[in-house]
Write a protein that holds these residues in place. Sequence first.
Motif, mmCIF file in Angstrom:
data_model
loop_
_atom_site.group_PDB
_atom_site.id
_atom_site.type_symbol
_atom_site.label_atom_id
_atom_site.label_comp_id
_atom_site.label_asym_id
_atom_site.label_seq_id
_atom_site.Cartn_x
_atom_site.Cartn_y
_atom_site.Cartn_z
ATOM 1 N N ASP A 136 40.741 47.509 35.444
ATOM 2 C CA ASP A 136 41.058 46.831 36.702
ATOM 3 C C ASP A 136 41.486 45.389 36.450
ATOM 4 O OD1 ASP A 136 40.319 49.011 38.405
ATOM 5 O OD2 ASP A 136 38.217 48.538 37.939
ATOM 6 N N ALA A 139 37.229 35.971 40.230
ATOM 7 C CA ALA A 139 35.960 36.513 39.746
ATOM 8 C C ALA A 139 35.347 35.626 38.676
ATOM 9 C CB ALA A 139 36.174 37.917 39.190
ATOM 10 N N TRP A 159 36.231 43.287 31.128
ATOM 11 C CA TRP A 159 37.049 42.364 30.344
ATOM 12 C C TRP A 159 36.174 41.643 29.320
ATOM 13 C CZ3 TRP A 159 42.355 41.119 30.855
ATOM 14 C CH2 TRP A 159 43.023 41.831 31.864
ATOM 15 N N ASP A 192 33.293 42.580 34.192
ATOM 16 C CA ASP A 192 34.050 43.652 34.857
ATOM 17 C C ASP A 192 34.988 44.388 33.904
ATOM 18 O OD1 ASP A 192 32.748 42.721 37.110
ATOM 19 O OD2 ASP A 192 34.487 41.645 37.901
ATOM 20 N N SER A 233 46.050 36.492 38.230
ATOM 21 C CA SER A 233 45.489 37.813 37.970
ATOM 22 C C SER A 233 45.804 38.249 36.547
ATOM 23 C CB SER A 233 46.057 38.826 38.968
ATOM 24 O OG SER A 233 45.451 40.087 38.791
ATOM 25 N N LEU A 267 41.647 41.300 36.766
ATOM 26 C CA LEU A 267 40.601 40.283 36.864
ATOM 27 C C LEU A 267 41.258 38.989 37.321
ATOM 28 C CD1 LEU A 267 37.522 39.717 36.129
ATOM 29 C CD2 LEU A 267 38.443 38.629 34.069
ATOM 30 N N ARG A 268 40.805 38.474 38.464
ATOM 31 C CA ARG A 268 41.317 37.199 38.961
ATOM 32 C C ARG A 268 40.523 36.060 38.333
ATOM 33 N NH1 ARG A 268 45.724 36.180 42.180
ATOM 34 N NH2 ARG A 268 44.593 35.111 43.850
#
Length: 291
Positions: free
Chosen positions: A11, A47, A158, A156, A256, A13-14
């Motif tokens: 997914d 995040a 990463w 998350d 992002s 990641l911001r």
Amino acid sequence: MSTQSWELPTDPLRVAAVQAEAVPGDLAGNAATAARTVTAAGAEGAAVAVLPELFLPAYHPDTLRADPAGTDLAADHAGRVDDPRLDPLRLAARDARVVVVVGAAVRHPDGRRACSALLVDRTGQVTCGYDKQHLCGPDERELFVPGRRGATLLVDGWRLGLGVCYDGCFPEHGRAAADDGAHGYLCPAAYRDGSQHRRDLYYPARALENTMYVVFANPVGGPPPWRFNGGAAVYDPEGRPLRRAPDHGTAIVVASCEPAVLAEVRAAHPMLADRLPDQGTDRATVGDLTG
């Protein structure tokens, strides 16, 4: 270990890179400033938020030297930091659900003083995540003890390597993060006016040569000669700035990190996979062409 043995995240990641001015010695006030930027970053969907090197006490060697009790944060044997001056930052991280990386002067139980990257997790717990390994110049070498090991943060799915400022000037440091499977590299820094050329070369280079995202945070302002030049940025795995702040003024840049882009770049530029083992250790002089 090669990054090829690690799976890519699934997914996006911001991430946010923050630049702001810190007041020398005002740890509580700087923590409140940090808290406001974290809240703003969270409102943009970040995040992870990265703030500059030594932001909590401010990067000001004379103050760090004169008032260690007021500028240091104490870590316990597990690396936990419990200091009421950090409460606004803890609450902001918890309420915004943002993982925070922020620079601090940390005193370890054995007496070592380190230039550290603190981690504030989504519950508001604060730990010392990483101690700067490459100390820059006589002031840092007088004030701090170099860190003993690298560090990788997991968020998350990463894998995010941690570095602090001068660490990012060494290709080996970023490569060690990549060899530990890093998809990104988080760099709190403190670049002064006049260093813009180097600031804008090192961190894109670490991104490109390791095909990983880089999040670079830098202060602004401050009393001369400790006046800083901003330029906070997020770089993509080819070293291109996704977002970059100006050289002056408070700013929060959010971008992002995309698994598909990471996969595409690593397929097109497979330096990590193609790197020869023991690169450069077997060398020969092929001729002397002087004279």
